[in-house]
Design a protein around this motif. Structure first.
Motif, PDB file in Angstrom:
ATOM      1  N   GLU A   1       0.810  -1.223   0.000  1.00 46.03           N
ATOM      2  CA  GLU A   1       0.000   0.000   0.000  1.00 46.03           C
ATOM      3  C   GLU A   1       0.847   1.278   0.000  1.00 46.03           C
ATOM      4  N   LEU A   2       2.084   1.181   0.504  1.00 49.05           N
ATOM      5  CA  LEU A   2       2.954   2.362   0.489  1.00 49.05           C
ATOM      6  C   LEU A   2       3.722   2.443  -0.830  1.00 49.05           C
ATOM      7  N   LYS A   3       4.159   1.267  -1.314  1.00 49.96           N
ATOM      8  CA  LYS A   3       5.014   1.265  -2.508  1.00 49.96           C
ATOM      9  C   LYS A   3       4.231   1.571  -3.789  1.00 49.96           C
ATOM     10  N   THR A   4       3.035   0.976  -3.904  1.00 49.16           N
ATOM     11  CA  THR A   4       2.301   1.110  -5.171  1.00 49.16           C
ATOM     12  C   THR A   4       2.024   2.555  -5.546  1.00 49.16           C
ATOM     13  N   PRO A   5       1.412   3.362  -4.638  1.00 47.89           N
ATOM     14  CA  PRO A   5       1.151   4.754  -5.063  1.00 47.89           C
ATOM     15  C   PRO A   5       2.424   5.556  -5.317  1.00 47.89           C
ATOM     16  N   VAL A   6       3.490   5.290  -4.521  1.00 47.71           N
ATOM     17  CA  VAL A   6       4.741   6.035  -4.736  1.00 47.71           C
ATOM     18  C   VAL A   6       5.315   5.691  -6.115  1.00 47.71           C
ATOM     19  N   ALA A   7       5.289   4.377  -6.450  1.00 53.34           N
ATOM     20  CA  ALA A   7       5.811   3.960  -7.756  1.00 53.34           C
ATOM     21  C   ALA A   7       5.004   4.606  -8.881  1.00 53.34           C
ATOM     22  N   SER A   8       3.695   4.672  -8.693  1.00 53.44           N
ATOM     23  CA  SER A   8       2.829   5.255  -9.724  1.00 53.44           C
ATOM     24  C   SER A   8       3.112   6.761  -9.891  1.00 53.44           C
ATOM     25  N   ILE A   9       3.210   7.484  -8.768  1.00 60.76           N
ATOM     26  CA  ILE A   9       3.487   8.928  -8.830  1.00 60.76           C
ATOM     27  C   ILE A   9       4.822   9.157  -9.547  1.00 60.76           C
ATOM     28  N   ARG A  10       5.809   8.341  -9.191  1.00 55.70           N
ATOM     29  CA  ARG A  10       7.141   8.476  -9.783  1.00 55.70           C
ATOM     30  C   ARG A  10       7.098   8.287 -11.302  1.00 55.70           C
ATOM     31  N   LEU A  11       6.339   7.290 -11.716  1.00 50.30           N
ATOM     32  CA  LEU A  11       6.230   6.982 -13.146  1.00 50.30           C
ATOM     33  C   LEU A  11       5.636   8.177 -13.906  1.00 50.30           C
ATOM     34  N   TYR A  12       4.557   8.752 -13.354  1.00 47.43           N
ATOM     35  CA  TYR A  12       3.925   9.906 -14.035  1.00 47.43           C
ATOM     36  C   TYR A  12       4.850  11.112 -14.045  1.00 47.43           C
TER      37      TYR A  12
ATOM     38  N   ARG B   1       9.079  13.766 -21.533  1.00 43.52           N
ATOM     39  CA  ARG B   1       8.522  14.107 -22.850  1.00 43.52           C
ATOM     40  C   ARG B   1       7.379  15.121 -22.725  1.00 43.52           C
ATOM     41  N   LEU B   2       7.079  15.738 -23.868  1.00 38.13           N
ATOM     42  CA  LEU B   2       6.004  16.738 -23.874  1.00 38.13           C
ATOM     43  C   LEU B   2       4.665  16.024 -23.936  1.00 38.13           C
ATOM     44  N   VAL B   3       3.766  16.433 -23.043  1.00 35.25           N
ATOM     45  CA  VAL B   3       2.421  15.835 -23.099  1.00 35.25           C
ATOM     46  C   VAL B   3       1.411  16.961 -23.278  1.00 35.25           C
ATOM     47  N   ASP B   4       0.303  16.652 -23.953  1.00 32.43           N
ATOM     48  CA  ASP B   4      -0.683  17.731 -24.173  1.00 32.43           C
ATOM     49  C   ASP B   4      -1.420  18.049 -22.872  1.00 32.43           C
ATOM     50  N   ASP B   5      -2.183  19.139 -22.890  1.00 34.03           N
ATOM     51  CA  ASP B   5      -2.833  19.629 -21.663  1.00 34.03           C
ATOM     52  C   ASP B   5      -3.795  18.609 -21.057  1.00 34.03           C
ATOM     53  N   ALA B   6      -4.569  17.958 -21.919  1.00 41.10           N
ATOM     54  CA  ALA B   6      -5.570  17.001 -21.415  1.00 41.10           C
ATOM     55  C   ALA B   6      -4.865  15.842 -20.705  1.00 41.10           C
ATOM     56  N   GLN B   7      -3.784  15.369 -21.313  1.00 36.53           N
ATOM     57  CA  GLN B   7      -3.043  14.247 -20.720  1.00 36.53           C
ATOM     58  C   GLN B   7      -2.390  14.665 -19.400  1.00 36.53           C
ATOM     59  N   ARG B   8      -1.856  15.906 -19.415  1.00 34.02           N
ATOM     60  CA  ARG B   8      -1.218  16.390 -18.187  1.00 34.02           C
ATOM     61  C   ARG B   8      -2.251  16.469 -17.045  1.00 34.02           C
ATOM     62  N   ALA B   9      -3.433  16.978 -17.372  1.00 33.03           N
ATOM     63  CA  ALA B   9      -4.489  17.090 -16.351  1.00 33.03           C
ATOM     64  C   ALA B   9      -4.838  15.700 -15.800  1.00 33.03           C
ATOM     65  N   GLU B  10      -4.900  14.706 -16.696  1.00 36.56           N
ATOM     66  CA  GLU B  10      -5.207  13.337 -16.281  1.00 36.56           C
ATOM     67  C   GLU B  10      -4.100  12.794 -15.361  1.00 36.56           C
ATOM     68  N   PHE B  11      -2.839  13.074 -15.721  1.00 36.24           N
ATOM     69  CA  PHE B  11      -1.711  12.637 -14.892  1.00 36.24           C
ATOM     70  C   PHE B  11      -1.805  13.255 -13.492  1.00 36.24           C
ATOM     71  N   TYR B  12      -2.118  14.551 -13.436  1.00 38.78           N
ATOM     72  CA  TYR B  12      -2.243  15.227 -12.136  1.00 38.78           C
ATOM     73  C   TYR B  12      -3.351  14.590 -11.301  1.00 38.78           C
ATOM     74  N   ARG B  13      -4.470  14.270 -11.977  1.00 34.77           N
ATOM     75  CA  ARG B  13      -5.602  13.671 -11.249  1.00 34.77           C
ATOM     76  C   ARG B  13      -5.173  12.328 -10.629  1.00 34.77           C
ATOM     77  N   ILE B  14      -4.485  11.517 -11.431  1.00 34.25           N
ATOM     78  CA  ILE B  14      -4.061  10.196 -10.933  1.00 34.25           C
ATOM     79  C   ILE B  14      -3.056  10.358  -9.785  1.00 34.25           C
ATOM     80  N   MET B  15      -2.137  11.295  -9.942  1.00 34.94           N
ATOM     81  CA  MET B  15      -1.120  11.498  -8.885  1.00 34.94           C
ATOM     82  C   MET B  15      -1.777  11.961  -7.578  1.00 34.94           C
ATOM     83  N   LEU B  16      -2.802  12.818  -7.719  1.00 34.06           N
ATOM     84  CA  LEU B  16      -3.501  13.276  -6.510  1.00 34.06           C
ATOM     85  C   LEU B  16      -4.221  12.111  -5.830  1.00 34.06           C
TER      86      LEU B  16
END
Ligand code: ADP
Length: 296
Positions: free
Chosen positions: A83-94, A101-116
């Protein structure tokens, strides 16, 4: 706390073994000394046998208890580490993706949502572990004040709807009469939220959860949380409130630490109340009840 408890029982184990050996030696020496008296030898033999049998029974009991505790701790360490490792690994990946790399605005917003979402999950796990320590019998007494339980429950329902993005018909609240209790706001909130979070979490995609408050026997303020999820096998109903216990099988694949219901029951007990679960078995949904004394 857990380490001290384990050391205590191991100490008990060793002391008991040493005591038993002393008794056997004493009886043996005494037996040899009194060899010429058959009657005394017989009594000694019976005593020796009784002592050995009692020793074996007690040793087995403590051994089994220790093994169970070790298993529970291993399961807990695995669950918490995961439970501690999985979210940290996911945040790190995003973050790495955003950096490399460059990501478009919609994708960036989605990444932020997942990280939150991942950081919320991380905070939730840390909070559960810390709360387990805070509600242990040796810790401080609840910080009681006069509360309207209905308002607390309504707040928890609203928060769960918002966090899990649920429509109001997926998580309903039926308010009973006003329920004034003398309780620790923070603890009661945690207990009610744990019940609602579990009902939503274990329901999977088909979330149909009902929360009700009522007065029972003019004595208790009651919160019932009912879901149409996977249900709980009858044999597990009394075990799920134990610390670190998770029902094996399909529900064990849902992320969790096995601390939520332990917190619910501990909070109930600390306030002179009770908590239990009802289910007609697998596939039949579950109902959890938390009852706290009404303030007079
Ligand atoms: P966690 O959810 O972190 O595993 P809990 O102490 O909250 O820990 O719950 C213990 C176990 O009880 C869970 O692992 C699950 O197997 C079972 N359980 C709890 N709530 C429900 C529910 N609403 N429906 C089905 N099973 C449940």
């Amino acid at each position: 706390m857990v380490v001290i408890g384990r050391r205590k029982s191991i100490g008990l184990f060793i002391a008991f073994g040493a005591g038993l050996i002393s008794v056997i030696l004493l009886l043996y020496v005494g037996g040899v000394f009194l060899n010429w008296r058959t009657g005394a030898l017989l009594v000694l033999g019976v005593l020796l046998l009784a002592a050995v049998i009692a020793g074996v029974v007690l040793n087995t009991f403590f051994l089994v208890r220790e093994i169970r505790r070790n298993e529970q701790h291993d399961a807990f360490i695995n669950a918490v580490t995961h439970e501690l490792k999985t979210p940290v690994a996911s945040i790190r990946l995003y973050l790495e993706t955003l950096q490399s790399r460059l990501v478009d605005d919609a994708q960036r917003a989605e990444f932020y949502r997942i990280m939150l979402e991942d950081s919320d999950r991380l905070l939730e796990t840390i909070e559960q572990v810390l709360r387990t320590g805070r509600i242990s019998p040796a810790s401080r007494k609840p910080n009681r004040s006069q509360l309207d339980l209905g308002a607390v429950v309504e707040d928890c329902v609203a928060q769960a709807r918002k966090l899990k993005q649920l429509p109001s018909e997926a998580l309903t609240y039926q308010a009973g009469p006003p329920l004034v209790i003398l309780a620790d706001m923070d603890e009661v909130r945690a207990a009610v939220s744990n019940l609602i979070d579990n009902a939503v979490k274990y329901s999977g995609k088909d979330v149909r959860v009902g929360v009700e408050t009522a007065v029972v026997d003019q004595k208790y303020a009651s919160v019932r949380v009912h879901d149409h999820g996977p249900g709980i096998p009858k044999a597990e109903l009394k075990h799920i409130f134990k610390r670190f216990h998770r029902v094996p099988g399909a529900t064990a694949r849902v992320p969790g630490t096995g601390l939520g219901l332990f917190i619910v029951r501990s909070v109930a007990k600390r306030h002179g109340g009770r908590a239990w679960a009802e289910s007609d078995g697998m596939g039949q949904g579950s109902t959890f009840v938390l009852q706290l004394p009404i303030m007079r």
